[in-house]
Design a protein around this motif. Structure first.
Motif, PDB file in Angstrom:
ATOM      1  N   VAL A  65       0.846  -1.098 -34.533  1.00 46.17           N
ATOM      2  CA  VAL A  65       0.081  -0.012 -34.529  1.00 46.17           C
ATOM      3  C   VAL A  65       0.733   1.193 -34.841  1.00 46.17           C
ATOM      4  O   VAL A  65       0.590   2.031 -34.482  1.00 46.17           O
ATOM      5  CB  VAL A  65      -0.820  -0.362 -32.901  1.00 46.17           C
ATOM      6  N   PHE A  76      -4.425   2.620 -32.294  1.00 48.90           N
ATOM      7  CA  PHE A  76      -5.139   1.183 -31.676  1.00 48.90           C
ATOM      8  C   PHE A  76      -6.395   1.745 -32.214  1.00 48.90           C
ATOM      9  O   PHE A  76      -7.279   0.505 -32.231  1.00 48.90           O
ATOM     10  CB  PHE A  76      -5.309   1.590 -29.958  1.00 48.90           C
ATOM     11  N   THR A  80      -7.515  -1.225 -34.813  1.00 45.70           N
ATOM     12  CA  THR A  80      -8.519  -1.990 -34.227  1.00 45.70           C
ATOM     13  C   THR A  80      -9.778  -2.109 -34.863  1.00 45.70           C
ATOM     14  O   THR A  80     -10.386  -3.109 -34.786  1.00 45.70           O
ATOM     15  CB  THR A  80      -8.550  -1.806 -32.335  1.00 45.70           C
ATOM     16  N   ALA A  83      -9.255  -4.062 -38.036  1.00 46.18           N
ATOM     17  CA  ALA A  83      -9.203  -5.401 -37.325  1.00 46.18           C
ATOM     18  C   ALA A  83     -10.058  -6.549 -37.374  1.00 46.18           C
ATOM     19  O   ALA A  83     -10.841  -7.127 -37.723  1.00 46.18           O
ATOM     20  CB  ALA A  83      -8.259  -5.642 -36.976  1.00 46.18           C
ATOM     21  N   THR A  90      -8.907 -10.637 -31.800  1.00 47.88           N
ATOM     22  CA  THR A  90      -7.145 -10.237 -31.100  1.00 47.88           C
ATOM     23  C   THR A  90      -5.731 -10.043 -31.704  1.00 47.88           C
ATOM     24  O   THR A  90      -5.753 -10.590 -32.973  1.00 47.88           O
ATOM     25  CB  THR A  90      -6.796 -11.555 -30.003  1.00 47.88           C
ATOM     26  N   ASP A  93       0.892  -6.109 -30.516  1.00 45.87           N
ATOM     27  CA  ASP A  93       1.397  -4.843 -30.832  1.00 45.87           C
ATOM     28  C   ASP A  93       3.034  -5.843 -31.544  1.00 45.87           C
ATOM     29  O   ASP A  93       3.660  -5.875 -30.143  1.00 45.87           O
ATOM     30  CB  ASP A  93       1.226  -3.648 -29.941  1.00 45.87           C
ATOM     31  N   ALA A 119      -9.235   0.614 -27.052  1.00 47.11           N
ATOM     32  CA  ALA A 119      -9.356  -0.686 -28.503  1.00 47.11           C
ATOM     33  C   ALA A 119     -10.432  -1.464 -28.690  1.00 47.11           C
ATOM     34  O   ALA A 119     -10.908  -2.085 -27.370  1.00 47.11           O
ATOM     35  CB  ALA A 119      -8.217  -2.257 -27.218  1.00 47.11           C
ATOM     36  N   HIS A 120     -10.235  -1.775 -29.901  1.00 42.59           N
ATOM     37  CA  HIS A 120     -12.153  -2.508 -30.047  1.00 42.59           C
ATOM     38  C   HIS A 120     -11.974  -3.461 -29.734  1.00 42.59           C
ATOM     39  O   HIS A 120     -13.182  -4.317 -30.109  1.00 42.59           O
ATOM     40  CB  HIS A 120     -12.700  -1.993 -31.543  1.00 42.59           C
ATOM     41  N   ILE A 121     -10.568  -4.535 -30.172  1.00 42.31           N
ATOM     42  CA  ILE A 121     -10.058  -6.005 -29.802  1.00 42.31           C
ATOM     43  C   ILE A 121      -9.285  -6.082 -28.865  1.00 42.31           C
ATOM     44  O   ILE A 121      -8.781  -5.366 -28.600  1.00 42.31           O
ATOM     45  CB  ILE A 121      -9.957  -6.273 -31.094  1.00 42.31           C
ATOM     46  N   VAL A 123      -5.941  -6.864 -27.343  1.00 45.47           N
ATOM     47  CA  VAL A 123      -4.577  -6.264 -27.530  1.00 45.47           C
ATOM     48  C   VAL A 123      -3.459  -6.585 -26.414  1.00 45.47           C
ATOM     49  O   VAL A 123      -3.717  -6.890 -25.403  1.00 45.47           O
ATOM     50  CB  VAL A 123      -4.576  -5.360 -27.931  1.00 45.47           C
ATOM     51  N   PRO A 435     -15.120   0.927 -28.441  1.00 41.73           N
ATOM     52  CA  PRO A 435     -14.983  -0.314 -28.142  1.00 41.73           C
ATOM     53  C   PRO A 435     -14.693  -1.109 -26.443  1.00 41.73           C
ATOM     54  O   PRO A 435     -15.045  -0.369 -26.176  1.00 41.73           O
ATOM     55  CB  PRO A 435     -13.051   0.307 -27.599  1.00 41.73           C
ATOM     56  N   GLY A 437     -11.870  -3.548 -26.411  1.00 37.63           N
ATOM     57  CA  GLY A 437     -11.124  -4.971 -26.271  1.00 37.63           C
ATOM     58  C   GLY A 437     -10.857  -4.960 -24.729  1.00 37.63           C
ATOM     59  O   GLY A 437     -10.867  -3.338 -24.493  1.00 37.63           O
TER      60      GLY A 437
END
Length: 446
Positions: A65, A76, A80, A83, A90, A93, A119-121, A123, A435, A437
Motif C-alpha cells: 500500500v 490506503f 482499498t 480492492a 480483506t 499490507d 480503509a474501504h475493506i 486491513v 470507507p 473497513g
C-alpha cells in the motif's frame, strides 16, 4: 439472531459446493446458509442477485500500500477502493515501501493511524524482519501483526535490507519460538550476482538477469532452515516451476512450508512481453509459457496453496523503458479475480477452485478464521460476480492511484457486480461507498 439481510442467488459457492441458496446475515455475520426459497424473516430485506455467483470475499495477503511515505505510489484510500471494486474484502499490507517500514511497534502504530479512516475493506499488517531487529519481532507479534516478511536478496529500497543465511537463521529461531510465520522473498543473491546484467529495453535480457536457479537455491536453503529450526515459512510469489518438486517433497516430509503464486505468473508469459514494456517488470520475473503450465499443475495438486496479487505499484515515471532501472512491480489489485478466472476457465478449472486459491487459502495462511468461506459464523463478506460477462481492461477505469497495468487492452471474463463487507454493500457496479473497513489483528494474540 435477528436477521437483517438475506442475499439470494441461484449460485452460491460454499465449502460443500455450489448451490442455490439464501444467505441470512445478522449483525455483519453469516447466520446461516438457507434453502433458496426459504422464507425471509420479518424485518429483513431481501437482495436477490439472480444467477450471478456469490463468492466469499477474496482475501489478498500480499499488497504493497506504500502509505505513509510513498503515497504518490499508492495509499490506503485508493488501494482499498481498487480492492473493493475487484471483489476483495480483506488485504494484508506488506511492511516495506512505506516510510517508515513496519519493523517496530511504533512504526506499526503509525501505519494503523494512517489506515484507520481510509480503509474501504478490512486491513491487516505484516511485520518486517531486518538484520538488526530480532529484538522487535516478539513485540510486533504481540501487537497483532500476522507474521514477518524478509528478503534474501536486495529489496529495492535501502530502508529494508535483506537477510543473509545467518541472519535468516537468527530471525527464524526467534519467530519459531512463538510459532510465528516468516514469509520470504526467495531469490539467492549469489545467483543474481552471477547472472548477466544488461541495461536496455529487451525483456529477454531482463529475464536472463533473474534466473530460475536464484529462486530454486533460495527455496532449497529456506526448506533446510525451516526443517532444522522447526519453523513455519511461506514462499512469496513463486515464479520458477522448477522449485515445485523441492516444495512438494518438503511438504510430504512434514516441513512447515506454504507457497503462493500471483495472477501475473499464471496469466502472462514472457513470450508476450514487448520490449520496453516495463509495466510487465516484476521480481522474480514473468517466465515462459511452459513454466506457467507447470505452475497451474502445482495449483491443481495443492503444492501451491494460494494466489495473491503482489500489488506493487509506483508512479508512471519510474516505469522507464529500461528493464534494468525501471521499478519492479505489477499493479493488479482490481483485476486479479477476472484475470485468474479467465485463465482458469480456459484450463477447465471452476470458480470453486478460484475461491479455494484466492479466498480460503489466503485466509488460512493468515489465520483469518472469520474470512474465506460462506458458512455460519463467518463475516458476511461477499463478491457477487457475473462469470460469463466480459470486459476489456481500460486503465482509466481502475481505482489504483497510478493507472499503469500489464493487463491494459486484455479482454477478461468475470465482472464483479457488487462487493459486500459484513453485510453492507461497499461496491456496486463501479460505485464505491464511504470507507467502513476495520483494522485487523492476529486473532490468537496472547
Amino acid at each position: 439472531m435477528d436477521v437483517n439481510l438475506v442475499l439470494r442467488s441461484t449460485r452460491v459457492i460454499t465449502p460443500e459446493g455450489t448451490r442455490a441458496a439464501s444467505i441470512a446475515v445478522s449483525g455483519g455475520t453469516i447466520a446461516g446458509v438457507l434453502p433458496y426459497d426459504a422464507e425471509v424473516p420479518a424485518g429483513a430485506r431481501l437482495e436477490d442477485v439472480g444467477d450471478d455467483v456469490v463468492l466469499p470475499g477474496l482475501v489478498d495477503t500480499h499488497v504493497h500500500v506504500n502509505d505513509p511515505g510513498r503515497t504518490e505510489w499508492e495509499g490506503f484510500w485508493t488501494a482499498t477502493r481498487a480492492a473493493a471494486a475487484g471483489g476483495i474484502t480483506t488485504l494484508l499490507d506488506m511492511p516495506l515501501n512505506s516510510l517508515p517500514p513496519t519493523t517496530t511497534v511504533d512504526h506499526l502504530r503509525i501505519k494503523q493511524d494512517v489506515a484507520r479512516t481510509k480503509a474501504h475493506i478490512d486491513v491487516g499488517f505484516w511485520g518486517g524482519a531486518l538484520p538488526d531487529n530480532v529484538k522487535d519481532l516478539r513485540p510486533l507479534y504481540d501487537a497483532g501483526v500476522f507474521g514477518f516478511k524478509c528478503f534474501l536478496s536486495p529489496s529495492g529500497v535501502d530502508e529494508f535490507p535483506e537477510l543473509d543465511q545467518e541472519q535468516l537463521a537468527a530471525s527464524l529461531a526467534e519467530i519459531a519460538g512463538f510459532d510465528g510465520l516468516m514469509i520470504v522473498h526467495a531469490e539467492d543473491p549469489h545467483h543474481l550476482a552471477a547472472a548477466p546484467q544488461k541495461k536496455g529495453e529487451k525483456y529477454a535480457d531482463f529475464l536472463a538477469s533473474r534466473p530460475r536457479d536464484a529462486e530454486n537455491t533460495a527455496i532449497e536453503n529456506l526448506i533446510n532452515q525451516a526443517r532444522r529450526l522447526n519453523a513455519r515459512v511461506h514462499v512469496l510469489h513463486l515464479s520458477s516451476s522448477d522449485a515445485l518438486p523441492l516444495i512438494r517433497a518438503a511438504k510430504a516430509e512434514g516441513v512447515k512450508i506454504t507457497v503462493e503464486s500471483c495472477p501475473h505468473f499464471l496469466t502472462l508469459t514472457a513470450e508476450e512481453v514487448p520490449d520496453g514494456a516495463t509495466e510487465f517488470k516484476c521480481c522474480p520475473p514473468i517466465r515462459e509459457a511452459s513454466n506457467q503450465d507447470a505452475l497451474w499443475e502445482g495449483l491443481a495438486d495443492g503444492t501451491i496453496d494460494c494466489i495473491v496479487s503482489d500489488h506493487s505499484p509506483s508512479t508512471a515515471d519510474l516505469k522507464t523503458p529500461d528493464f534494468a532501472s525501471a521499478w519492479g512491480g505489477i499493479s493488479s489489485l482490481q483485476l486479479g479475480l477476472p484475470a485468474i478466472w479467465t485463465e482458469a476457465r480456459r484450463r477447465g478449472r471452476t470458480l470453486e477452485d478460484v475461491v479455494r486459491w484466492m479466498s480460503a487459502g489466503p485466509a488460512r495462511l493468515a489465520g483469518l478464521d472469520s474470512k474465506g468461506a460462506i458458512e455460519a459464523g463467518r463475516d458476511a463478506d461477499f463478491a457477487v460476480v457475473d462469470p460469463e460477462a466480459t470486459f476489456t481492461v481500460d486503465p482509466a477505469d481502475l481505482e489504483h492511484r497510478n493507472r499503469v497495468t500489464a493487463y491494459a487492452g486484455k479482454t477478461l471474463h468475470g465482472v464483479v457486480t457488487s462487493t459486500w463487507l459484513r453485510g453492507e454493500r461497499i461496491a456496486d457496479r463501479g460505485t464505491l461507498a464511504e470507507p467502513t473497513g476495520r483494522l485487523l489483528e492476529r486473532t490468537n494474540r496472547p
